[in-house]
Design an enzyme around this catalytic site. Sequence first.
Site, PDB file in Angstrom:
ATOM      1  N   GLU A 160      71.033  22.308  69.616  1.00 52.46           N
ATOM      2  CA  GLU A 160      71.378  23.757  70.224  1.00 52.46           C
ATOM      3  C   GLU A 160      72.342  24.058  71.239  1.00 52.46           C
ATOM      4  O   GLU A 160      72.276  24.545  72.224  1.00 52.46           O
ATOM      5  CB  GLU A 160      70.218  24.462  70.607  1.00 52.46           C
ATOM      6  CG  GLU A 160      69.083  24.711  69.617  1.00 52.46           C
ATOM      7  CD  GLU A 160      67.879  25.474  69.960  1.00 52.46           C
ATOM      8  OE1 GLU A 160      67.557  25.693  71.233  1.00 52.46           O
ATOM      9  OE2 GLU A 160      67.117  25.879  69.003  1.00 52.46           O
ATOM     10  N   GLU A 175      65.152  23.390  62.546  1.00 53.69           N
ATOM     11  CA  GLU A 175      64.016  23.818  63.239  1.00 53.69           C
ATOM     12  C   GLU A 175      63.616  25.498  62.667  1.00 53.69           C
ATOM     13  O   GLU A 175      64.742  26.522  62.499  1.00 53.69           O
ATOM     14  CB  GLU A 175      64.180  23.959  64.613  1.00 53.69           C
ATOM     15  CG  GLU A 175      64.385  22.944  65.624  1.00 53.69           C
ATOM     16  CD  GLU A 175      64.361  22.898  66.937  1.00 53.69           C
ATOM     17  OE1 GLU A 175      64.049  23.972  67.460  1.00 53.69           O
ATOM     18  OE2 GLU A 175      65.197  22.020  67.321  1.00 53.69           O
TER      19      GLU A 175
HETATM   20  P1  P53 Z   1      59.774  26.681  72.742  1.00 51.44           P
HETATM   21  C1  P53 Z   1      65.205  29.071  72.844  1.00 51.44           C
HETATM   22  C2  P53 Z   1      65.724  29.996  71.740  1.00 51.44           C
HETATM   23  C3  P53 Z   1      65.364  29.335  70.453  1.00 51.44           C
HETATM   24  C4  P53 Z   1      65.146  27.784  70.769  1.00 51.44           C
HETATM   25  O1  P53 Z   1      60.981  26.541  71.710  1.00 51.44           O
HETATM   26  C5  P53 Z   1      64.937  27.245  71.510  1.00 51.44           C
HETATM   27  C6  P53 Z   1      64.883  27.593  72.822  1.00 51.44           C
HETATM   28  C7  P53 Z   1      64.624  27.204  74.136  1.00 51.44           C
HETATM   29  O2  P53 Z   1      63.534  27.512  74.619  1.00 51.44           O
HETATM   30  O3  P53 Z   1      64.535  25.816  71.609  1.00 51.44           O
HETATM   31  C8  P53 Z   1      64.232  25.125  70.405  1.00 51.44           C
HETATM   32  O4  P53 Z   1      59.280  24.964  72.692  1.00 51.44           O
HETATM   33  C9  P53 Z   1      64.468  23.888  70.823  1.00 51.44           C
HETATM   34  C10 P53 Z   1      63.059  22.929  70.973  1.00 51.44           C
HETATM   35  C11 P53 Z   1      62.077  23.867  71.327  1.00 51.44           C
HETATM   36  C12 P53 Z   1      61.884  25.079  70.380  1.00 51.44           C
HETATM   37  O5  P53 Z   1      63.141  25.613  69.880  1.00 51.44           O
HETATM   38  O6  P53 Z   1      60.151  27.135  74.018  1.00 51.44           O
HETATM   39  O7  P53 Z   1      65.505  23.038  70.016  1.00 51.44           O
HETATM   40  O8  P53 Z   1      63.115  21.816  71.901  1.00 51.44           O
HETATM   41  O9  P53 Z   1      60.883  23.313  71.275  1.00 51.44           O
HETATM   42  C13 P53 Z   1      60.765  26.169  70.470  1.00 51.44           C
HETATM   43  O10 P53 Z   1      58.691  27.506  71.987  1.00 51.44           O
END
Ligand code: P53
Length: 479
Positions: free
Chosen positions: A177, A377
């Site tokens: 990201e 993801e």
């Molecule tokens: P968490 C923000 C917006 C979209 C994805 O996030 C993001 C974030 C960061 O907070 O991060 C990705 O755990 C990232 C992962 C993360 C996952 O999304 O905050 O690549 O490491 O865990 C989910 O709910």
Amino acid sequence: MKELPKNFLWGGAVAAHQIEGGWNVGGKGLSTADVMTAGRNGVSRKITTEGILDNEYYPNHEAIDFYHRYKEDIQLFKEMGLKALRTSINWTRIYPNGDDLEPNEAGLQFYDDLFDELLVNGIEPVITLSHFEIPLALYHNYGGFRHKKVIDFFVNYARTVMTRYKNKVKYWMTFNEINNQADGQHDLHTWTNSAILFEEGENREAIIYQAAINELIASAKVVKLGHEINPDFQIGCMMAYVPVYPFSSKPEDQMAALKVMNRRFFYSDVHARGYVPNYVEKEWEAKGYQINLTSDERDILREGTVDYIGFSYYMSGAVTTLENVGGYSIDDFSHAKWLENPYVKASDWGWQIDPVGLRYILNLVYERYNLPLFIVENGFGAYDQIEEDGTIQDQYRIDYLQEHIQQMKLAVVEDGVELMGYTPWGIIDIVSFGTGEMEKRYGFIHVDKDNQGNGSLKRSKKVSFDWYKYLISTNAKEI
Ligand code: P53
């Protein structure tokens, strides 16, 4: 073609610091993730740059102890039918301080064992080189990625692992990201990938651009180098795609949405096209930013374009310039208001759930770059309830995933988007990046651990486990 390709990479995704634990074993150094405390829903994590403090809880230190339990977990992944597992290499296991002259053999051996275990169970490793963490020493000694020397350290690290695992890992990504730092007011996002040390009174935006350019150069060098190490490597970038819609059909809203999107597209524009887009050159000119980017480095950007675009997709957003509607914040770049989209629902953490947005962004990105895409993801962070009989009935997670996979399939079979695979986030419960919680759960496999770190770490299947297993076995034919 009415179905997804036969070799479609159905998988799951995690990241080293959110799953491994073992933060101080096997010669590992301190990483930026090791000094992040636990926050809560709506409460930010603290970053204790000075080191580990006695009275703080650091959820990544143990995480779910995958470091010691990966064999057991891989058996569950195999049972689910995963064809790929996306994880990352923790840079500090290999180079504890980032600038060490020799790599740490115990760290290299750990990933050899992990990749062997995956391969012997028929699971393809998909590896991110830097997933929101870098050696903390690089922050203290160089100010993080704002310093050009850190490019060389990253390339050296990549050379070591790409050479070592050249017959085990085919799919790579450089920075997770990478575009999240575009939202420069958010400390977490300028911390983990870039570890930027800001000086008093500096223009943050200019420094973030410098760090971003340095990372993009580092990435391009690694793409070039990786292809020399093994011409079969597929090396991608990794973007967070959040489609941002104009709230109304007012032309200024359309323009504002375009600007907000471009601010984030900048990163994949450089990764995929090999040059800085005019809209950013013009911004630097107008704001008087002196970004250090030599003509040799511009050549490197051109020579190191990526093979595919990996990306995360969780939600969409909306902006408006209308005066008669309220918003929750103002976008720095477009000066438009961010506001809630009344046509979509949101998660308990306020993330707007928008399956059609996935089909939209797949089309938009495929048209923009004409490169294969990889959804690395997607998933639903939620509070899970353990029933009296011990089961977890996470139908809401199945609903979220099903609706997104339906739209993904339409993008492939109806719109002709070239898509390599789908690896849902947090295939097993892990530490949330944004809040440090365990209880913002994404998994198909439950892990017995709470936000305070209590629990047996025992693994158990949720209802979504069997649902996903069946979906993979049928290649999503019935969806
Ligand atoms: P968490 C923000 C917006 C979209 C994805 O996030 C993001 C974030 C960061 O907070 O991060 C990705 O755990 C990232 C992962 C993360 C996952 O999304 O905050 O690549 O490491 O865990 C989910 O709910």
